[in-house]
Design a protein around this motif. Structure first.
Motif, PDB file in Angstrom:
ATOM      1  N   VAL A  43     -30.036  68.669  -4.056  1.00 32.77           N
ATOM      2  CA  VAL A  43     -30.061  67.217  -4.191  1.00 32.77           C
ATOM      3  C   VAL A  43     -28.837  66.618  -3.499  1.00 32.77           C
ATOM      4  O   VAL A  43     -27.708  67.010  -3.758  1.00 32.77           O
ATOM      5  CB  VAL A  43     -30.087  66.791  -5.675  1.00 32.77           C
ATOM      6  N   TRP A  44     -29.120  65.673  -2.619  1.00 32.59           N
ATOM      7  CA  TRP A  44     -28.069  64.949  -1.912  1.00 32.59           C
ATOM      8  C   TRP A  44     -28.251  63.468  -2.202  1.00 32.59           C
ATOM      9  O   TRP A  44     -29.365  62.997  -2.379  1.00 32.59           O
ATOM     10  CB  TRP A  44     -28.165  65.216  -0.416  1.00 32.59           C
ATOM     11  N   LEU A  45     -27.154  62.739  -2.250  1.00 27.11           N
ATOM     12  CA  LEU A  45     -27.196  61.319  -2.576  1.00 27.11           C
ATOM     13  C   LEU A  45     -26.614  60.494  -1.442  1.00 27.11           C
ATOM     14  O   LEU A  45     -25.597  60.865  -0.852  1.00 27.11           O
ATOM     15  CB  LEU A  45     -26.380  61.040  -3.846  1.00 27.11           C
ATOM     16  N   LYS A  46     -27.259  59.378  -1.148  1.00 28.76           N
ATOM     17  CA  LYS A  46     -26.712  58.436  -0.177  1.00 28.76           C
ATOM     18  C   LYS A  46     -25.709  57.560  -0.914  1.00 28.76           C
ATOM     19  O   LYS A  46     -25.926  57.184  -2.068  1.00 28.76           O
ATOM     20  CB  LYS A  46     -27.831  57.586   0.431  1.00 28.76           C
ATOM     21  N   LEU A  47     -24.588  57.266  -0.254  1.00 29.70           N
ATOM     22  CA  LEU A  47     -23.557  56.437  -0.874  1.00 29.70           C
ATOM     23  C   LEU A  47     -23.769  54.978  -0.508  1.00 29.70           C
ATOM     24  O   LEU A  47     -24.156  54.653   0.618  1.00 29.70           O
ATOM     25  CB  LEU A  47     -22.161  56.892  -0.425  1.00 29.70           C
ATOM     26  N   PRO A  49     -23.075  51.600   0.916  1.00 28.82           N
ATOM     27  CA  PRO A  49     -22.181  51.295   2.042  1.00 28.82           C
ATOM     28  C   PRO A  49     -20.996  50.403   1.670  1.00 28.82           C
ATOM     29  O   PRO A  49     -19.959  50.464   2.326  1.00 28.82           O
ATOM     30  CB  PRO A  49     -23.091  50.603   3.053  1.00 28.82           C
ATOM     31  N   GLU A  50     -21.119  49.594   0.632  1.00 31.78           N
ATOM     32  CA  GLU A  50     -20.027  48.693   0.255  1.00 31.78           C
ATOM     33  C   GLU A  50     -19.051  49.334  -0.719  1.00 31.78           C
ATOM     34  O   GLU A  50     -17.842  49.163  -0.605  1.00 31.78           O
ATOM     35  CB  GLU A  50     -20.597  47.414  -0.348  1.00 31.78           C
ATOM     36  N   THR A  51     -19.573  50.079  -1.694  1.00 33.53           N
ATOM     37  CA  THR A  51     -18.708  50.627  -2.753  1.00 33.53           C
ATOM     38  C   THR A  51     -18.474  52.128  -2.621  1.00 33.53           C
ATOM     39  O   THR A  51     -17.595  52.670  -3.285  1.00 33.53           O
ATOM     40  CB  THR A  51     -19.329  50.371  -4.136  1.00 33.53           C
ATOM     41  N   GLU A  52     -19.271  52.795  -1.773  1.00 33.82           N
ATOM     42  CA  GLU A  52     -19.231  54.255  -1.605  1.00 33.82           C
ATOM     43  C   GLU A  52     -19.480  55.001  -2.914  1.00 33.82           C
ATOM     44  O   GLU A  52     -19.016  56.114  -3.100  1.00 33.82           O
ATOM     45  CB  GLU A  52     -17.939  54.709  -0.932  1.00 33.82           C
ATOM     46  N   THR A  53     -20.223  54.377  -3.822  1.00 33.57           N
ATOM     47  CA  THR A  53     -20.654  55.063  -5.033  1.00 33.57           C
ATOM     48  C   THR A  53     -22.058  55.625  -4.796  1.00 33.57           C
ATOM     49  O   THR A  53     -22.839  55.050  -4.029  1.00 33.57           O
ATOM     50  CB  THR A  53     -20.673  54.111  -6.248  1.00 33.57           C
ATOM     51  N   PRO A  54     -22.391  56.734  -5.434  1.00 33.24           N
ATOM     52  CA  PRO A  54     -23.707  57.346  -5.230  1.00 33.24           C
ATOM     53  C   PRO A  54     -24.843  56.435  -5.699  1.00 33.24           C
ATOM     54  O   PRO A  54     -24.743  55.774  -6.725  1.00 33.24           O
ATOM     55  CB  PRO A  54     -23.653  58.614  -6.083  1.00 33.24           C
ATOM     56  N   MET A  55     -25.901  56.415  -4.893  1.00 33.00           N
ATOM     57  CA  MET A  55     -27.122  55.703  -5.274  1.00 33.00           C
ATOM     58  C   MET A  55     -28.123  56.763  -5.714  1.00 33.00           C
ATOM     59  O   MET A  55     -28.457  57.656  -4.937  1.00 33.00           O
ATOM     60  CB  MET A  55     -27.664  54.889  -4.095  1.00 33.00           C
ATOM     61  N   PHE A  56     -28.563  56.692  -6.946  1.00 39.29           N
ATOM     62  CA  PHE A  56     -29.366  57.753  -7.538  1.00 39.29           C
ATOM     63  C   PHE A  56     -30.861  57.559  -7.330  1.00 39.29           C
ATOM     64  O   PHE A  56     -31.661  57.810  -8.215  1.00 39.29           O
ATOM     65  CB  PHE A  56     -29.047  57.898  -9.032  1.00 39.29           C
ATOM     66  N   ASP A  57     -31.246  57.110  -6.129  1.00 37.98           N
ATOM     67  CA  ASP A  57     -32.672  57.042  -5.825  1.00 37.98           C
ATOM     68  C   ASP A  57     -33.057  58.326  -5.088  1.00 37.98           C
ATOM     69  O   ASP A  57     -32.285  58.864  -4.315  1.00 37.98           O
ATOM     70  CB  ASP A  57     -33.015  55.801  -5.001  1.00 37.98           C
TER      71      ASP A  57
END
Length: 86
Positions: A43-47, A49-57
Motif C-alpha cells: 500500500v502506497w499513499l499519495k501526499l 500537495p499543500e500539506t504533504e499529509t497522506p491521503m487515505f484514498d
C-alpha cells in the motif's frame, strides 16, 4: 541518497526522485504527479500537495507506481568504467 530513476507502469514512464525515507516525488510523462509514501509493503499513499499529509484514498495507480519502485534494481555502472581498471 538514491539517484533519480525512471520506471515504466502500464506503458507510461514515471520519473522517480527519492526524497526522505520512503517518500518519492513522481513525474508522469514529464509533468509532476505528486509525492507518494510507502505505507505497507503493498500500500502506497499519495501526499496532499499543500500539506504533504497522506491521503487515505485507495489509488491503484499509486500502488502500481509504488510496487514498481519496490521492484526497481539500479543499473550496473558502465562496463567502460570497469574496463579502465583491468
Amino acid at each position: 541518497m538514491q539517484d533519480p530513476f525512471d520506471i515504466l507502469v502500464n506503458g507510461v514512464v514515471y520519473s522517480v526522485f527519492p526524497e526522505e525515507e520512503n517518500v518519492y516525488t513522481i513525474f508522469k510523462a514529464g509533468v509532476e504527479f505528486g509525492k507518494i509514501e510507502k505505507d505497507t509493503d503493498n500500500v502506497w499513499l499519495k501526499l496532499n500537495p499543500e500539506t504533504e499529509t497522506p491521503m487515505f484514498d485507495n489509488d491503484p495507480e499509486v500502488d502500481k507506481i509504488g510496487q514498481a519502485i519496490t521492484a526497481y534494481v539500479p543499473e550496473e555502472e558502465d562496463e567502460e568504467e570497469d574496463e579502465e581498471f583491468e
